[in-house]
Design an enzyme around this catalytic site. Structure first.
Site, mmCIF file in Angstrom:
data_model
loop_
_atom_site.group_PDB
_atom_site.id
_atom_site.type_symbol
_atom_site.label_atom_id
_atom_site.label_comp_id
_atom_site.label_asym_id
_atom_site.label_seq_id
_atom_site.Cartn_x
_atom_site.Cartn_y
_atom_site.Cartn_z
ATOM 1 C CG HIS A 225 -1.968 -1.070 1.180
ATOM 2 N ND1 HIS A 225 -2.465 -1.678 2.319
ATOM 3 C CD2 HIS A 225 -2.616 -1.649 0.137
ATOM 4 C CE1 HIS A 225 -3.372 -2.583 1.980
ATOM 5 N NE2 HIS A 225 -3.478 -2.572 0.661
ATOM 6 C CD GLU A 228 -1.103 0.679 4.534
ATOM 7 O OE1 GLU A 228 -0.377 -0.306 4.782
ATOM 8 O OE2 GLU A 228 -2.336 0.598 4.382
ATOM 9 C CG HIS A 322 0.556 -3.445 5.725
ATOM 10 N ND1 HIS A 322 -0.321 -3.236 4.689
ATOM 11 C CD2 HIS A 322 1.125 -4.651 5.494
ATOM 12 C CE1 HIS A 322 -0.299 -4.275 3.873
ATOM 13 N NE2 HIS A 322 0.578 -5.149 4.341
ATOM 14 C CD GLU A 403 -1.784 -2.984 9.382
ATOM 15 O OE1 GLU A 403 -1.480 -1.803 9.150
ATOM 16 O OE2 GLU A 403 -2.432 -3.697 8.586
#
Length: 741
Positions: A225, A228, A322, A403
């Site tokens: 992504h 990110e 991420h 994350e």
């Protein structure tokens, strides 16, 4: 590479531009001499996606001391992020090249149901500098390539003296013909024959890197992504650490492992200034199951490389890096496995929390539902993500999504320093818990990357200078035992992996007047769990129910026992002032997981919270361990001896999780979701929740009886139900947006 036709706007004396790598600004308009409105472009054009979160532009022409006000008009909803005090970042070139968060206030508001706008100001600090503004700390495709060039030059020039093995290969080209690199890092010892080529990949590689047949493999990927960017800083911290030629832990890592690293999986999206999609508007982290070499060349290459490494039998850990916009902290999404393998799976996360002050173990999620959940915006399932799809293809235990929130965490872990063998200065500093929790910086993300590397050594009990011996655990085995007890005590884990053979039935029946049976004293329960007439809520005006003399037992440990400190507090009648996150939510999906652009939403409820102090959260213990119902305003504990069943009358919200067997159809409209014909293997997509102005809760070992105000009674029989929350409140006839768990 196609770019927007016009990316520069001139309003004397300022020039606004996004004509650079990772830039994104659709247009700019002057409102006054000091006020400017800007719009960001959606990923791949408005006809393909609606992702409008990333912005990155520059302003030049300002004089020192002059001020401009900037409003970004058309962002996706990100109120959860900005509610945390999040601000964009800036740097002034050449005067102040380091990225910082903008000073002063950043205001925001929702505009209609689609747009979200922010407004901030900037006072120029230098004459004739170009000032760059971005959604978050940028890390462009060009910066990534420059960084890899520098690491390659260092490793190759010092290889003979440091013993570092470093190879850089062109794995494939993206749709925009940008590089997707594969890095191989290890030590020089243990080399075998060259690795086998993969058809259609490595277009300019004549000879593949050496294999290391005696070493386990670590596979790390990043930036699928493009917006990110925290992932890139975690990656840089990880790579810097494993290439350290003096740290004995890095030397041990290279001796023990071979690292396969992909620094940027979506270079097209990064260069174009996208937030979540590639140049075709595709969310690449949802097509790992069946990627097309022509449409998704980078993911096709990553999957093929992963499967080749797995075929050697030496692949140990896969981590995809991420960023996260809604859920605070740094945390892991893992997969739901059987009990023995789940211990090893969760152990990695627990050890990581002992090596990083920023890693939030309580924020991790290893639930089965988090493997199949669908994105709210595009409806794509997580079964297509790298973590889930590659696990399903390989059965690899350690498949993770890491994350990192853009803004901050919920906590700061207290961790000891890592001692240095030959110096009073530690190899790595220790950290103490602080409040308020500081904002994340690029250094915070890099520390998480270093902690991942150290944790790999701890997993193998091969860390020569481990922090674990300086914690309360002392040994990795003690941490493993704690994780095993933690999982056993988690009712959601029991429900998903142990209790699938139990029959769960739900019956709905009209609550006719129940006469007290002979021999049953007033205020006592009947054997069936129904209530005597004396126990029904009186028909009076709603009042606030408060427990007066009830002692609040503290949380039980994973083994169900209370600590000596807890027993002393019970004897004194005092209670803990705080508690950690409930264990159940660790293995159950969070309401905000990867809902990165979703707006805040409250659930309509008949319950109006008059006093925030009246809301209490219960620890999520399996019902089988509860031998006494909770007092209104008290916490549930797990007493060692049974006590008589009692009835609690209180305005309440009760949520029952995880039904597995086929259950009978309910007719009670108070239920949020139908409870009929659930799959035996999968839990319902949402918990079944009963909400009413008055509910009588009867928590016995065998059943939970929920009696709504209109008279219907819902009896759910199971040994693995969980009471999530009791909320003692005053009620009114008006509706409110009380938050729902």
């Amino acid at each position: 590479m196609e770019r927007l036709a016009k990316t520069e706007f001139f309003y004397d004396p300022y020039t606004f531009s996004s004509d650079f790598d990772s830039g994104n600004m659709l247009r700019c308009e002057r409102w006054s001499n000091e006020e400017y409105f800007l719009w960001t472009a959606p990923d791949a054009g408005s006809d393909k996606t609606s992702y409008r979160t990333w912005f990155h532009f520059s302003v030049k022409g300002g004089k020192k001391g002059s001020t401009i006000f900037l409003t970004i008009k058309n962002l996706n909803q990100q109120s959860r992020l900005y509610n945390q005090g999040f601000k964009p970042v800036y740097r002034s070139m050449p005067g102040k090249p380091r990225w910082e968060r903008v000073k002063g206030a950043c205001t925001y508001q929702s505009v209609g149901t689609v747009n979200f706008e922010i407004r901030f100001q900037y006072e120029f600090e230098f004459d004739d500098n170009e000032v760059f503004f971005a959604f978050a700390y940028p890390h462009s495709y060009t910066e990534c390539q420059n960084y890899i060039d520098a690491m390659e030059q260092f490793a190759m020039s010092t290889s003979d003296s440091t013993g570092i093995y470093f190879r850089r290969e062109l794995l494939t080209l993206s749709l925009d013909q940008l590089r997707v690199d594969l890095l191989t890092v290890s030590s020089l010892d243990g080399q075998g024959d060259p690795e086998e080529p993969i058809e259609g990949l490595f277009p300019f590689t004549a000879v593949r890197p050496a294999s290391f047949p005696q070493k386990q493999i670590i596979f790390v990927s990043c930036r699928v992504h493009p917006g990110e960017t925290p992932g890139s800083y975690v990656f840089n911290g990880f790579l810097n650490f494993i290439l350290d030629d003096r740290d004995p832990r890095a030397i041990e890592l290279r001796k023990r492992f071979v690292f396969k690293l992909i620094p940027m999986l979506n270079p097209d999206g990064v260069a174009r200034g996208h937030y979540r999609a590639d140049s075709n508007g595709c969310n690449l982290n949802r097509i790992y199951g069946e990627p097309s070499q022509s449409l998704h060349p980078t993911i096709y290459a990553a999957r093929a490389c992963f499967l080749q490494l797995h075929s050697t039998g030496r692949l140990f850990v896969y981590v995809d890096l991420h960023g996260h916009a809604t859920k605070r902290g740094c945390f892991i999404f893992g997969n739901a496995l059987d009990f023995d393998r789940q211990i090893d799976n969760v152990l990695f996360a627990k050890l990581l929390s002992l090596n990083s002050p920023h890693f939030d173990f309580d924020g991790c999620n290893f639930s089965e539902q988090n493997m199949t959940a669908k994105d709210k915006r595009d409806g794509l399932s997580k079964e297509g993500s790298g973590r889930v799809s590659l696990y399903q293809a390989s059965n690899l235990i350690h498949c993770y999504t890491l994350e990192c929130n853009y803004n901050c965490g919920r906590i700061v872990n207290t961790i000891p320093s890592a001692p240095h063998p030959n110096s009073s200065e530690p190899l790595s500093p220790g950290y103490r818990s602080t409040f308020p929790v500081p904002k994340f910086t690029t250094e915070s993300f890099q520390q998480v990357g270093r902690a991942i590397a150290v944790t790999l050594l701890d997993m193998c009990e091969a860390n020569p200078y481990s922090r674990i011996g300086h914690t309360d655990f002392k040994t990795v085995k003690a941490v493993r035992d704690w994780v095993a007890a933690f999982i056993r005590s988690t009712s959601s884990f029991k429900t998903e992996l142990v209790a699938k053979k139990k029959t769960v039935t739900t019956a709905t029946k009209s609550a006719a007047k129940v006469e007290p049976k002979k021999g049953v004293a007033p205020g006592r329960q009947t054997r069936s769990g129904s209530l005597t007439s004396s126990q029904r809520p009186p028909k009076t005006a709603p009042t606030k129910t408060v427990a007066t003399d009830a002692k609040r037992p503290p949380l039980a440990r994973p083994n169900g026992k209370l600590s000596s400190d807890s027993r002393r507090k019970i004897e004194k009648g005092s209670v803990p002032a705080h508690r950690s996150k409930s264990q159940d939510s660790f293995l159950q999906p969070s309401s905000s997981e990867e809902a990165k652009e979703e707006p805040d939403s409250g659930a309509d409820s008949d319950v109006v919270r008059k006093d925030s102090s009246s809301q209490i959260r219960l620890p999520l213990l399996p019902l089988a361990s509860i031998s006494q119902p909770p007092e209104a305003g008290s916490l549930i504990a797990s007493p060692s001896a049974r006590s008589p069943h009692r009835t609690v009358e209180s305005t309440a919200i009760v949520t029952v999780h995880q039904f597995h067997k086929t259950v009978s159809q309910t007719q009670d409209p108070m239920l949020n979701a139908s409870t009929s014909n659930f799959d035996k293997k999968k839990p319902p997509p949402r918990p079944v929740t009963v909400r009413s102005k008055k509910i009588v809760i009867d928590t016995t070992i065998e059943s939970v009886s929920l009696k709504s105000e209109r008279g219907d009674q819902v009896v759910v029989e199971s040994l693995d139900l969980t009471v999530l929350q009791i909320q003692t409140t005053e009620t009114t006839e008006t509706q409110s947006n009380a938050d729902q768990l």
